[in-house]
Design an enzyme around this catalytic site. Structure first.
Site, mmCIF file in Angstrom:
data_model
loop_
_atom_site.group_PDB
_atom_site.id
_atom_site.type_symbol
_atom_site.label_atom_id
_atom_site.label_comp_id
_atom_site.label_asym_id
_atom_site.label_seq_id
_atom_site.Cartn_x
_atom_site.Cartn_y
_atom_site.Cartn_z
ATOM 1 N N LYS A 45 0.801 -1.221 0.000
ATOM 2 C CA LYS A 45 0.000 0.000 0.000
ATOM 3 C C LYS A 45 0.836 1.274 0.000
ATOM 4 O O LYS A 45 0.282 2.360 -0.142
ATOM 5 C CB LYS A 45 -0.956 -0.010 1.184
HETATM 6 N N1 PMP Z 1 -3.067 -7.928 1.856
HETATM 7 C C1 PMP Z 1 -2.987 -7.022 2.849
HETATM 8 C C2 PMP Z 1 -2.175 -7.353 4.042
HETATM 9 C C3 PMP Z 1 -3.672 -5.809 2.757
HETATM 10 O O1 PMP Z 1 -3.602 -4.903 3.756
HETATM 11 C C4 PMP Z 1 -4.452 -5.545 1.606
HETATM 12 C C5 PMP Z 1 -5.218 -4.262 1.522
HETATM 13 N N2 PMP Z 1 -6.313 -4.221 2.410
HETATM 14 C C6 PMP Z 1 -4.546 -6.522 0.611
HETATM 15 C C7 PMP Z 1 -3.816 -7.692 0.755
HETATM 16 C C8 PMP Z 1 -5.451 -6.388 -0.591
HETATM 17 O O2 PMP Z 1 -5.184 -5.287 -1.372
HETATM 18 P P1 PMP Z 1 -6.324 -4.562 -2.187
HETATM 19 O O3 PMP Z 1 -6.999 -3.600 -1.242
HETATM 20 O O4 PMP Z 1 -5.591 -3.843 -3.262
HETATM 21 O O5 PMP Z 1 -7.284 -5.564 -2.708
#
Ligand code: PMP
Length: 320
Positions: A45
């Protein structure tokens, strides 16, 4: 390497190559995991934080006096707080109580503020609370990653090309977890443009609704949804793999003990699904997945205590 700004460390993470068979997958196939936990904020992120803040400045949507308000499971908050440092922005993150205390401490460590919502209200409760706060705070800005097109764009412009170039286009299948759906949609869109027959596999924990199962709580953190994310249904998906907490955590612990990869539970779930996918493809296939964040932010939840073996049910073509 000498750097002057933390942003310089975001992206260009390595790909870890696994023999699928060593993890219970198809002999002769390989699984590549993009080590996104090595970003400076410890997660994938950071890429989104950079895009949301920097681009919002360029587009004139925010200035140095803006208060940023965002509902987040934690990692987006850390990424945005990192990206916002150099602008001195005030940031408030709305987080359901159940999410790990470590992520919340990291957010506070970066100077941002946290507002809690009840765990039972889910991420929807956090979204509503963030909207209510934005109404009361003048010059506030809600990036809303669940609806913001900059979310998939953050990944189609960086992560997708990095993966494709590192493997010289030899990718048969892309497997990734879905939270907001931004990473899955962004990377998938880029890869599909390069290679129309690539397979796309979405991963969710049991308790998430993509496969039609009933919504309920789960311990795998960061993926799983209570509603179909906006970025999800725009795509041609080949399979959705629903992974149990037990299996996801077993893979997470195995990655630590066997490979020294201290990743979070969404990485273990992604690897469990990548192994299943290897059985659907011919030997010699190359599957790519993502390890979105680090495990040290879940130590208070005893992430590394428990079974780490991979005595996978069946372990052959029939099992999947
Ligand atoms: N894995 C983790 C540890 C995350 O924090 C996130 C984001 N919430 C994701 C996967 C999934 O990412 P996205 O929000 O882009 O689907």
């Amino acid at each position: 390497m000498i750097i002057k700004n933390i942003k310089e460390l975001i992206g260009n993470t390595p790909l870890f190559a696994f023999d699928a068979a060593a993890l219970g997958g198809k002999p002769g196939s390989q699984i590549f995991a993009k080590l996104e936990y090595l970003n400076p904020g410890g997660s994938i992120k950071d890429r989104l934080g950079l895009k949301l803040i920097h681009q919002a400045f360029l587009d004139g949507e925010i200035d140095r006096h803006t208060t940023i308000i965002e509902p987040t499971a934690g990692n987006t908050g850390i990424g945005m707080a990192l990206a916002g440092l150099e602008y001195g922005l005030k940031m408030i993150f709305v987080i359901p109580e159940k999410f790990s205390v470590e992520k919340q401490q990291l957010i506070r460590g970066l100077g941002a503020q946290i507002v809690h919502t009840a765990t039972e209200e889910g991420i929807q409760g956090a979204i509503e609370k963030a909207k209510a706060l934005a109404k009361d705070i003048p010059n506030s800005y809600l990036p809303l990653q669940f609806h913001n097109e900059k979310n998939p764009a953050a990944y189609s412009s960086t992560l997708g090309p990095e993966i494709f170039q590192a493997l010289h286009g030899k990718i048969d299948s892309f497997v990734a977890g879905v939270g907001s759906g931004g990473t899955f949609a962004g990377v998938s869109a880029y890869l599909l443009k390069q290679k129309a027959n690539i397979r796309l596999i979405a991963v969710e924990p049991e308790g998430s609704i993509l496969n039609g199962g009933p919504a309920h709580g789960h311990d795998i953190e960061g993926i799983g949804v209570e509603f179909v994310p906006r970025f999800f249904d725009q795509l041609s998906i080949d399979a959705i793999d629903t992974i149990s907490d037990e299996e996801g955590f077993r893979f997470t612990r195995h990655l630590a003990k066997a490979y020294g990869l201290l990743v979070g539970s969404s990485s273990g779930a992604a690897m469990a699904a990548a192994v299943k996918e290897s059985w659907r493809l011919p030997a010699g296939s190359q599957i790519v997945t993502l390890f979105p964040d680090s495990g040290d932010r879940y130590l208070s939840k005893q992430i590394y205590e428990g079974r780490a073996d991979l005595s996978i049910e069946g372990g052959n073509e029939d099992a999947f």
